[in-house]
Design a protein around this motif. Structure first.
Motif, PDB file in Angstrom:
ATOM      1  N   ILE A   1     148.823  -7.724  58.937  1.00 42.00           N
ATOM      2  CA  ILE A   1     148.987  -7.713  57.482  1.00 42.00           C
ATOM      3  C   ILE A   1     149.556  -9.063  57.054  1.00 42.00           C
ATOM      4  O   ILE A   1     150.484  -9.581  57.676  1.00 42.00           O
ATOM      5  CB  ILE A   1     149.926  -6.577  57.029  1.00 42.00           C
ATOM      6  CG1 ILE A   1     149.321  -5.202  57.355  1.00 42.00           C
ATOM      7  CG2 ILE A   1     150.218  -6.689  55.532  1.00 42.00           C
ATOM      8  CD1 ILE A   1     150.243  -4.036  57.053  1.00 42.00           C
TER       9      ILE A   1
ATOM     10  N   PHE B   1     150.739 -11.272  53.355  1.00 39.48           N
ATOM     11  CA  PHE B   1     151.050 -11.043  51.946  1.00 39.48           C
ATOM     12  C   PHE B   1     151.578 -12.311  51.294  1.00 39.48           C
ATOM     13  O   PHE B   1     152.091 -13.214  51.951  1.00 39.48           O
ATOM     14  CB  PHE B   1     152.037  -9.881  51.771  1.00 39.48           C
ATOM     15  CG  PHE B   1     153.324 -10.008  52.564  1.00 39.48           C
ATOM     16  CD1 PHE B   1     154.421 -10.692  52.049  1.00 39.48           C
ATOM     17  CD2 PHE B   1     153.430  -9.429  53.821  1.00 39.48           C
ATOM     18  CE1 PHE B   1     155.600 -10.785  52.768  1.00 39.48           C
ATOM     19  CE2 PHE B   1     154.611  -9.531  54.563  1.00 39.48           C
ATOM     20  CZ  PHE B   1     155.693 -10.198  54.036  1.00 39.48           C
TER      21      PHE B   1
ATOM     22  N   ASN C   1     154.266   0.176  54.718  1.00 39.23           N
ATOM     23  CA  ASN C   1     154.148   0.650  53.332  1.00 39.23           C
ATOM     24  C   ASN C   1     155.483   0.512  52.601  1.00 39.23           C
ATOM     25  O   ASN C   1     155.513   0.198  51.404  1.00 39.23           O
ATOM     26  CB  ASN C   1     153.690   2.109  53.315  1.00 39.23           C
ATOM     27  CG  ASN C   1     152.255   2.275  53.783  1.00 39.23           C
ATOM     28  OD1 ASN C   1     151.449   1.347  53.684  1.00 39.23           O
ATOM     29  ND2 ASN C   1     151.930   3.442  54.307  1.00 39.23           N
TER      30      ASN C   1
ATOM     31  N   HIS D   1     155.897  -3.037  51.618  1.00 41.72           N
ATOM     32  CA  HIS D   1     155.012  -3.292  50.480  1.00 41.72           C
ATOM     33  C   HIS D   1     155.660  -2.841  49.173  1.00 41.72           C
ATOM     34  O   HIS D   1     155.679  -3.575  48.178  1.00 41.72           O
ATOM     35  CB  HIS D   1     153.690  -2.547  50.710  1.00 41.72           C
ATOM     36  CG  HIS D   1     152.598  -2.939  49.780  1.00 41.72           C
ATOM     37  ND1 HIS D   1     151.369  -2.309  49.752  1.00 41.72           N
ATOM     38  CD2 HIS D   1     152.525  -3.889  48.811  1.00 41.72           C
ATOM     39  CE1 HIS D   1     150.605  -2.869  48.843  1.00 41.72           C
ATOM     40  NE2 HIS D   1     151.282  -3.831  48.247  1.00 41.72           N
ATOM     41  N   GLU D   2     156.210  -1.637  49.167  1.00 42.95           N
ATOM     42  CA  GLU D   2     156.854  -1.117  47.959  1.00 42.95           C
ATOM     43  C   GLU D   2     158.109  -1.906  47.609  1.00 42.95           C
ATOM     44  O   GLU D   2     158.390  -2.174  46.435  1.00 42.95           O
ATOM     45  CB  GLU D   2     157.202   0.364  48.148  1.00 42.95           C
ATOM     46  CG  GLU D   2     155.996   1.282  48.192  1.00 42.95           C
ATOM     47  CD  GLU D   2     155.115   1.144  46.956  1.00 42.95           C
ATOM     48  OE1 GLU D   2     155.672   1.177  45.832  1.00 42.95           O
ATOM     49  OE2 GLU D   2     153.901   0.984  47.108  1.00 42.95           O
TER      50      GLU D   2
ATOM     51  N   LYS E   1     157.379  -5.129  45.745  1.00 44.04           N
ATOM     52  CA  LYS E   1     157.021  -4.935  44.338  1.00 44.04           C
ATOM     53  C   LYS E   1     158.253  -4.813  43.446  1.00 44.04           C
ATOM     54  O   LYS E   1     158.209  -5.165  42.259  1.00 44.04           O
ATOM     55  CB  LYS E   1     156.159  -3.673  44.189  1.00 44.04           C
ATOM     56  CG  LYS E   1     154.813  -3.733  44.881  1.00 44.04           C
ATOM     57  CD  LYS E   1     154.087  -2.400  44.733  1.00 44.04           C
ATOM     58  CE  LYS E   1     152.748  -2.395  45.446  1.00 44.04           C
ATOM     59  NZ  LYS E   1     152.051  -1.076  45.329  1.00 44.04           N
TER      60      LYS E   1
ATOM     61  N   VAL F   1     151.887  -9.302  43.839  1.00 45.61           N
ATOM     62  CA  VAL F   1     151.978  -9.131  45.292  1.00 45.61           C
ATOM     63  C   VAL F   1     150.556  -9.008  45.808  1.00 45.61           C
ATOM     64  O   VAL F   1     149.845  -8.057  45.480  1.00 45.61           O
ATOM     65  CB  VAL F   1     152.792  -7.881  45.697  1.00 45.61           C
ATOM     66  CG1 VAL F   1     152.778  -7.726  47.228  1.00 45.61           C
ATOM     67  CG2 VAL F   1     154.228  -7.966  45.190  1.00 45.61           C
TER      68      VAL F   1
ATOM     69  N   TRP G   1     148.354  -8.362  49.013  1.00 40.47           N
ATOM     70  CA  TRP G   1     148.600  -7.658  50.275  1.00 40.47           C
ATOM     71  C   TRP G   1     147.273  -7.453  50.987  1.00 40.47           C
ATOM     72  O   TRP G   1     146.444  -6.664  50.579  1.00 40.47           O
ATOM     73  CB  TRP G   1     149.275  -6.322  49.967  1.00 40.47           C
ATOM     74  CG  TRP G   1     149.664  -5.470  51.131  1.00 40.47           C
ATOM     75  CD1 TRP G   1     148.927  -4.500  51.741  1.00 40.47           C
ATOM     76  CD2 TRP G   1     150.934  -5.479  51.809  1.00 40.47           C
ATOM     77  NE1 TRP G   1     149.642  -3.907  52.750  1.00 40.47           N
ATOM     78  CE2 TRP G   1     150.878  -4.497  52.816  1.00 40.47           C
ATOM     79  CE3 TRP G   1     152.105  -6.240  51.663  1.00 40.47           C
ATOM     80  CZ2 TRP G   1     151.957  -4.232  53.669  1.00 40.47           C
ATOM     81  CZ3 TRP G   1     153.166  -5.974  52.511  1.00 40.47           C
ATOM     82  CH2 TRP G   1     153.088  -4.984  53.503  1.00 40.47           C
TER      83      TRP G   1
ATOM     84  N   GLU H   1     145.271  -6.312  54.354  1.00 42.88           N
ATOM     85  CA  GLU H   1     145.307  -5.576  55.615  1.00 42.88           C
ATOM     86  C   GLU H   1     144.010  -5.840  56.368  1.00 42.88           C
ATOM     87  O   GLU H   1     142.923  -5.639  55.837  1.00 42.88           O
ATOM     88  CB  GLU H   1     145.480  -4.074  55.364  1.00 42.88           C
ATOM     89  CG  GLU H   1     146.809  -3.722  54.705  1.00 42.88           C
ATOM     90  CD  GLU H   1     147.147  -2.241  54.793  1.00 42.88           C
ATOM     91  OE1 GLU H   1     146.530  -1.545  55.636  1.00 42.88           O
ATOM     92  OE2 GLU H   1     148.009  -1.791  54.033  1.00 42.88           O
TER      93      GLU H   1
ATOM     94  N   ASP I   1     145.194  -5.277  48.241  1.00 42.23           N
ATOM     95  CA  ASP I   1     145.880  -4.693  47.093  1.00 42.23           C
ATOM     96  C   ASP I   1     146.521  -5.825  46.311  1.00 42.23           C
ATOM     97  O   ASP I   1     147.250  -6.637  46.881  1.00 42.23           O
ATOM     98  CB  ASP I   1     146.936  -3.691  47.537  1.00 42.23           C
ATOM     99  CG  ASP I   1     147.698  -3.098  46.346  1.00 42.23           C
ATOM    100  OD1 ASP I   1     147.149  -2.216  45.685  1.00 42.23           O
ATOM    101  OD2 ASP I   1     148.835  -3.560  46.089  1.00 42.23           O
TER     102      ASP I   1
END
Length: 284
Positions: free
Chosen positions: A9, A11, A196, A199-200, A203, A224, A226, A228, A280
């Motif tokens: 991943i 970002f 995950n 990721h949250e 944000k 953001v 992201w 994968e 995302d």
């Protein structure tokens, strides 16, 4: 049992600063960090601190806690480590690493060095890497002289007030990159659920982060990105991904004063050209 992360991943996070000091330099009078060519910086350590705070608020167990946010009543890292029965007096390094990673989110995510009394230590390399944030244009730093009451002892003829300085940036947009390495995730037990959570947390990076230097609402996550990938190595190299998605002002804009001065369309289009399994794009 949760699934260990099995794909790379990458970002990119873009955030704004308005009337705040995003990361003061203690060796330079707490002025906002700045490169030799005038660009603003926020250290990777400061970003990880904010991530740890957010993850802690999300219910994750954190080893390196801020003293003012400690939720277990423990006042040192040694006390926190010794509070785990399986770790106190543990001499097997592999077992120590395993238990520490299972116990604390930030250990299995960012890694940690556990030092012992006799000079030996156990090191854990974490899969989540965060780079230093840098502004997309040079920053202008405002300085304000203030008075502050700091004397803790009585002194004849001495005023209780002393002079100090406070610094801020009117407006700037910063960006930083990061990656999650699968090979290291396998060693620490970092899972898809953990990814995950990261990721949250990205944000909402600046939620509940206000201070006198960073008033509420003065720092905001704008994007953001992201990515994968399908496999461990990734479909594209991180260098290519980060280089492709360039956050820049609109043509003809020399000084960024708001989000409307950013060429988001170009950046979003570039992000979609990256070959990956999932993309995302979070837009606040």
């Amino acid at each position: 049992m949760a699934n260990v992360l099995n794909h790379r991943i990458d970002f990119k996070v873009v955030f704004s600063v308005a009337g705040a000091n995003p990361n003061g330099d203690p060796l330079n009078g707490n002025r906002p960090r700045q490169t030799s060519d005038g660009y603003g910086e926020v250290s990777d350590v400061a970003i990880k601190r904010k991530l740890r705070n957010r993850l802690q608020e999300m219910g994750e167990k954190i080893f390196v806690q801020s003293q003012d946010r400690a939720d277990d009543g423990l006042k040192s890292l040694k006390a926190r480590a010794d509070s785990v029965k399986e770790l106190k007096g543990q001499k097997d390094e592999s077992k120590y690493q395993e238990v520490a990673c299972q116990t604390w989110f930030d250990v299995r995510a960012f890694g940690q060095v556990f030092a012992f009394d006799k000079g030996s230590s156990v090191g854990v390399r974490g899969p989540v890497s965060i780079q230093t944030a840098r502004s997309i244009t040079p920053i202008m730093i405002n300085d304000m002289q203030i008075t502050k009451s700091v004397n803790s002892k009585d002194a004849a003829g001495r005023s209780s007030d002393t002079m100090g300085m406070k610094y801020s940036i009117d407006y700037a947009v910063y960006q930083f990159n990061g990656s999650i390495n699968v090979q290291l995730a396998e060693k620490t037990g970092f899972t898809e659920e953990d990814a995950n959570a990261i990721h949250e947390a990205l944000k909402t990076l600046f939620y509940n982060d206000e201070s006198s230097a960073r008033p509420a609402g003065s720092m905001e996550v704008l994007r953001v990105y992201w990515w994968e990938h399908k496999n461990k190595l990734g479909d594209e190299s991180p260098a290519k991904i980060f280089r492709t998605v360039e956050i820049k002002p609109n043509e003809g804009v020399d000084v960024v004063k708001s989000t409307e001065d950013i060429d988001w369309g170009s950046a979003d289009s570039a992000a979609k050209t990256i070959q990956c399994d999932k993309l995302d794009i979070f837009e606040d």
